[in-house]
Scaffold this motif. Structure first.
Motif, short mmCIF file in Angstrom:
data_model
loop_
_atom_site.label_atom_id
_atom_site.label_comp_id
_atom_site.label_asym_id
_atom_site.label_seq_id
_atom_site.Cartn_x
_atom_site.Cartn_y
_atom_site.Cartn_z
N MET A 25 0.53 -1.21 -0.40
CA MET A 25 -0.38 -0.01 0.01
C MET A 25 0.57 1.04 0.21
O MET A 25 0.46 2.30 -0.62
CB MET A 25 -1.32 0.26 1.46
CG MET A 25 -1.76 -0.72 1.48
SD MET A 25 -3.24 -0.62 2.43
CE MET A 25 -1.99 -0.96 4.19
N GLU A 26 1.85 1.05 0.64
CA GLU A 26 2.99 2.67 0.77
C GLU A 26 3.22 3.31 -0.38
O GLU A 26 3.06 4.25 -0.30
CB GLU A 26 3.90 1.85 1.96
CG GLU A 26 3.54 2.00 2.96
CD GLU A 26 2.56 2.67 3.86
OE1 GLU A 26 2.97 3.81 3.73
OE2 GLU A 26 1.93 2.23 4.55
N ALA A 27 3.60 3.07 -1.23
CA ALA A 27 3.99 3.02 -3.14
C ALA A 27 3.06 3.90 -3.47
O ALA A 27 3.47 5.48 -3.72
CB ALA A 27 4.46 2.12 -3.45
N ASN A 28 1.94 3.58 -2.83
CA ASN A 28 0.78 3.82 -4.08
C ASN A 28 0.11 5.33 -2.94
O ASN A 28 -0.38 6.69 -3.36
CB ASN A 28 -0.31 3.17 -4.33
CG ASN A 28 -0.09 2.05 -5.22
OD1 ASN A 28 -0.27 2.86 -6.24
ND2 ASN A 28 0.44 1.13 -4.96
N ILE A 29 0.15 5.37 -1.13
CA ILE A 29 -0.64 6.71 -0.70
C ILE A 29 0.71 7.56 -1.42
O ILE A 29 0.21 8.46 -0.87
CB ILE A 29 0.24 5.74 0.83
CG1 ILE A 29 -1.84 4.61 1.21
CG2 ILE A 29 -0.20 7.58 1.80
CD1 ILE A 29 -1.11 3.97 2.47
N THR A 30 1.93 7.04 -0.89
CA THR A 30 2.95 8.42 -0.80
C THR A 30 2.93 8.79 -2.65
O THR A 30 2.56 10.18 -3.06
CB THR A 30 4.06 7.97 -1.03
OG1 THR A 30 4.66 7.36 0.21
CG2 THR A 30 5.30 8.91 -1.75
N ARG A 31 2.32 8.06 -3.77
CA ARG A 31 1.92 8.28 -5.26
C ARG A 31 1.23 9.10 -5.46
O ARG A 31 1.33 10.23 -6.13
CB ARG A 31 1.93 7.37 -6.58
CG ARG A 31 2.31 7.01 -7.11
CD ARG A 31 1.63 6.12 -8.46
NE ARG A 31 1.12 5.06 -7.90
CZ ARG A 31 -0.22 5.60 -8.75
NH1 ARG A 31 -0.71 5.78 -9.35
NH2 ARG A 31 -0.91 4.55 -8.25
#
Length: 328
Positions: A295-301
């Protein structure tokens, strides 16, 4: 996959979310020393067996001695360690140490015991948890008399404070007796309630949000070669068969709706996959029906979309200042 800590770029919502496919080999786990806190039951128990089956040494830390001690013995019998008669004997495949995760000195004793037994620690996983759904701090039926009795803090003590204790102690022990380029990691257990509102379990949810915050605060700091040189990640299971809050009534309704549910082994497989993948730091694996997504990469992106382009750029600049000043 490393969670980004640099500038946030313009987002592209058309980019698909990546499903995580765990790859677990005996070579990756062979001879690794793993502490599993909360390893006597459920997901922890499945993870203990999975790691032992693939050649790891596992120290089980749990308050449940009647289940933890026999589990350790079974693992030793099922996956024995063979030693060269010309060399010093190897340690047992599995050991058990009774530990109350809310007792800081008990946590220290667990790590002392594991380090004395195995002479090093490679990975630490915290699966221990508590959910008291009957302890609703904000029940609408509470009276002026009811609120004079302090509520239970068990969910906070075990899920958050206990994890903080383990991470603090682990961050020191994992640095000892390691050669150059040797991977070390910590995995914490959050859950879907760590990022999605879940009715009726407010304190539990606050604790699991705390686990996510703990991981995010440490991921740029722990991974530094000049500091701890450790990886830290979280696992966020949704409905799991062995969770104590999963009643027959809930299971029946879940089945009626055709919703997915994970087995303890499936969550353990995702956890082991994160543990052995030395490219993963600062990730959160959402596990649903045995499948996992990071999830984290998409939250940041996607931050420029949910926060706004201008605020996102300003926030990034400010966070860099805080990092430079506080982290130093």
């Amino acid at each position: 996959m490393i969670a980004p800590t640099g500038p946030v770029l313009s987002s592209n919502s058309a980019v698909p979310i990546t499903q995580f496919h765990p790859t677990i080999t005996q070579e990756a786990l062979e001879e690794k020393v793993i502490i599993i806190v909360g390893g006597a039951n459920g997901i922890g128990e499945s993870l203990v067996e999975l790691c032992c089956q693939n050649g790891a040494y596992v120290c089980i830390g749990d308050i449940d001695t009647p289940r933890g001690a026999p589990l350790s013995l079974r693992c030793c019998e099922k996956w024995p360690v063979y030693s060269d008669p010309n060399l010093p004997p190897k340690p047992p495949r599995s050991t058990f140490q009774a530990v109350d995760i809310t007792d800081y000195h008990a946590v220290l004793n667990l790590f002392d015991f594991a380090f004395k037994t195995y002479n090093r620690i490679d990975h630490v996983v915290v699966t221990a948890g508590s959910m008291e759904p009957k302890e609703n701090w904000f029940d609408c039926t509470l009276s002026l008399q009811d609120i004079r009795t302090p509520p239970s803090t068990k969910d906070l003590d075990i899920n958050l404070t206990g994890s903080l204790y383990v991470v603090r102690v682990a961050s020191v022990y994992l640095r000892h007796n390691r050669g150059p380029g040797v991977d070390r990691s910590i995995i914490l257990f959050s859950c879907a309630a760590g990022f999605k509102e879940t009715p009726g379990v407010s304190v539990y949810q606050a604790a699991k949000h705390g686990i996510q915050g703990l991981m995010r605060s440490l991921r740029p700091y722990f991974c530094s070669p000049y500091k701890h040189n450790l990886r830290i990640n979280t696992i966020c299971p949704w409905m799991t068969q062995t969770h104590p809050a999963v009643t027959k009534k809930l299971c029946d309704r879940w089945e009626e709706e055709g919703l997915p549910i994970s087995s303890a082994l499936q969550v353990a497989q995702v956890t082991a996959g994160v543990l052995v993948d030395d490219t993963l730091n600062g990730t959160s694996m959402y596990v649903e029906g045995g499948r996992a997504w990071e999830m984290e990469a998409n939250i940041t992106r996607l931050e420029p979309q949910w926060l706004g382009e201008a605020p996102s750029k300003t926030l990034t600049r400010g966070q860099k200042v805080l990092e430079d000043v506080w982290a130093a």
